[in-house]
Motif scaffolding. Structure first.
Motif, PDB file in Angstrom:
ATOM      1  N   TRP A  47       0.833  -1.199   0.000  1.00 28.17           N
ATOM      2  CA  TRP A  47       0.000   0.000   0.000  1.00 28.17           C
ATOM      3  C   TRP A  47       0.875   1.260   0.000  1.00 28.17           C
ATOM      4  O   TRP A  47       0.548   2.246  -0.660  1.00 28.17           O
ATOM      5  CB  TRP A  47      -0.945   0.007   1.193  1.00 28.17           C
ATOM      6  N   ALA A  53      -6.639   0.733  -4.325  1.00 28.76           N
ATOM      7  CA  ALA A  53      -7.608  -0.119  -3.623  1.00 28.76           C
ATOM      8  C   ALA A  53      -7.895  -1.416  -4.371  1.00 28.76           C
ATOM      9  O   ALA A  53      -7.960  -2.488  -3.761  1.00 28.76           O
ATOM     10  CB  ALA A  53      -8.904   0.653  -3.384  1.00 28.76           C
ATOM     11  N   GLU A  54      -8.052  -1.359  -5.682  1.00 28.32           N
ATOM     12  CA  GLU A  54      -8.356  -2.575  -6.443  1.00 28.32           C
ATOM     13  C   GLU A  54      -7.177  -3.540  -6.434  1.00 28.32           C
ATOM     14  O   GLU A  54      -7.355  -4.747  -6.272  1.00 28.32           O
ATOM     15  CB  GLU A  54      -8.750  -2.229  -7.883  1.00 28.32           C
ATOM     16  N   MET A  56      -4.958  -3.794  -4.075  1.00 29.64           N
ATOM     17  CA  MET A  56      -4.896  -4.360  -2.724  1.00 29.64           C
ATOM     18  C   MET A  56      -5.981  -5.408  -2.526  1.00 29.64           C
ATOM     19  O   MET A  56      -5.755  -6.448  -1.900  1.00 29.64           O
ATOM     20  CB  MET A  56      -5.028  -3.256  -1.673  1.00 29.64           C
ATOM     21  N   ALA A  57      -7.167  -5.149  -3.060  1.00 31.10           N
ATOM     22  CA  ALA A  57      -8.261  -6.112  -2.941  1.00 31.10           C
ATOM     23  C   ALA A  57      -7.904  -7.427  -3.638  1.00 31.10           C
ATOM     24  O   ALA A  57      -8.134  -8.515  -3.093  1.00 31.10           O
ATOM     25  CB  ALA A  57      -9.548  -5.521  -3.514  1.00 31.10           C
ATOM     26  N   ILE A  58      -7.341  -7.330  -4.819  1.00 24.55           N
ATOM     27  CA  ILE A  58      -6.925  -8.537  -5.554  1.00 24.55           C
ATOM     28  C   ILE A  58      -5.845  -9.276  -4.767  1.00 24.55           C
ATOM     29  O   ILE A  58      -5.889 -10.505  -4.629  1.00 24.55           O
ATOM     30  CB  ILE A  58      -6.428  -8.167  -6.969  1.00 24.55           C
ATOM     31  N   HIS A  59      -4.885  -8.533  -4.234  1.00 22.80           N
ATOM     32  CA  HIS A  59      -3.806  -9.144  -3.449  1.00 22.80           C
ATOM     33  C   HIS A  59      -4.355  -9.880  -2.223  1.00 22.80           C
ATOM     34  O   HIS A  59      -3.995 -11.034  -1.961  1.00 22.80           O
ATOM     35  CB  HIS A  59      -2.811  -8.061  -3.015  1.00 22.80           C
ATOM     36  N   ALA A  60      -5.227  -9.221  -1.461  1.00 19.40           N
ATOM     37  CA  ALA A  60      -5.769  -9.833  -0.243  1.00 19.40           C
ATOM     38  C   ALA A  60      -6.600 -11.073  -0.565  1.00 19.40           C
ATOM     39  O   ALA A  60      -6.487 -12.098   0.120  1.00 19.40           O
ATOM     40  CB  ALA A  60      -6.606  -8.809   0.521  1.00 19.40           C
ATOM     41  N   GLU A  61      -7.411 -11.003  -1.594  1.00 21.80           N
ATOM     42  CA  GLU A  61      -8.238 -12.159  -1.960  1.00 21.80           C
ATOM     43  C   GLU A  61      -7.378 -13.318  -2.467  1.00 21.80           C
ATOM     44  O   GLU A  61      -7.602 -14.479  -2.101  1.00 21.80           O
ATOM     45  CB  GLU A  61      -9.259 -11.758  -3.023  1.00 21.80           C
TER      46      GLU A  61
END
Length: 116
Positions: A47, A53-54, A56-61
């Motif tokens: 980050w 944000a997108e 990071m969302a892909i990374h976390a999922e």
């Protein structure tokens, strides 16, 4: 270069701390090792370098989906050790199982709608 060295030292310190705790309190060391400290640290650093944000969302999922294939290793290794196999054989078998399950996840995950 200094930030890279700091990241490496922090990551190494976490691993050493877990190993040292494990000498006296193996269950507590397992608890500390199971915490997603490296994942959280990685997300913070990602980050910091790319506040998207997108992304990071892909990374976390993706992290969630890639944790799942690693979990059977933590059942196979103790089973092998308790049935007379040596540590290195048990560890190698656990790692081989994990690699095989990662390959299956990469192959079939997208067909099941999982985004990486």
């Amino acid at each position: 270069m200094l930030p890279l060295v700091a990241k490496a030292l922090l990551s190494g310190a976490l691993i050493v701390a877990i190993a040292e705790i494990g000498k006296r309190l193996p269950t507590f060391a397992a608890l500390v090792a199971s915490l997603p400290l490296i994942s959280v640290l990685g997300m913070i650093l990602l980050w910091h370098t790319r506040p998207d944000a997108e992304n990071m969302a892909i990374h976390a999922e993706a992290t969630f989906w890639f944790v799942l294939p690693s979990l059977p290793m933590f059942l196979l290794i103790p089973w092998l050790l308790r049935h007379g196999y040596g540590f290195w054989i048990a560890l190698l078998a656990g790692c081989a199982l994990t690699v095989a399950l990662y390959l299956l996840m990469v192959q079939f995950g997208p067909k099941l709608g999982i985004r990486f």
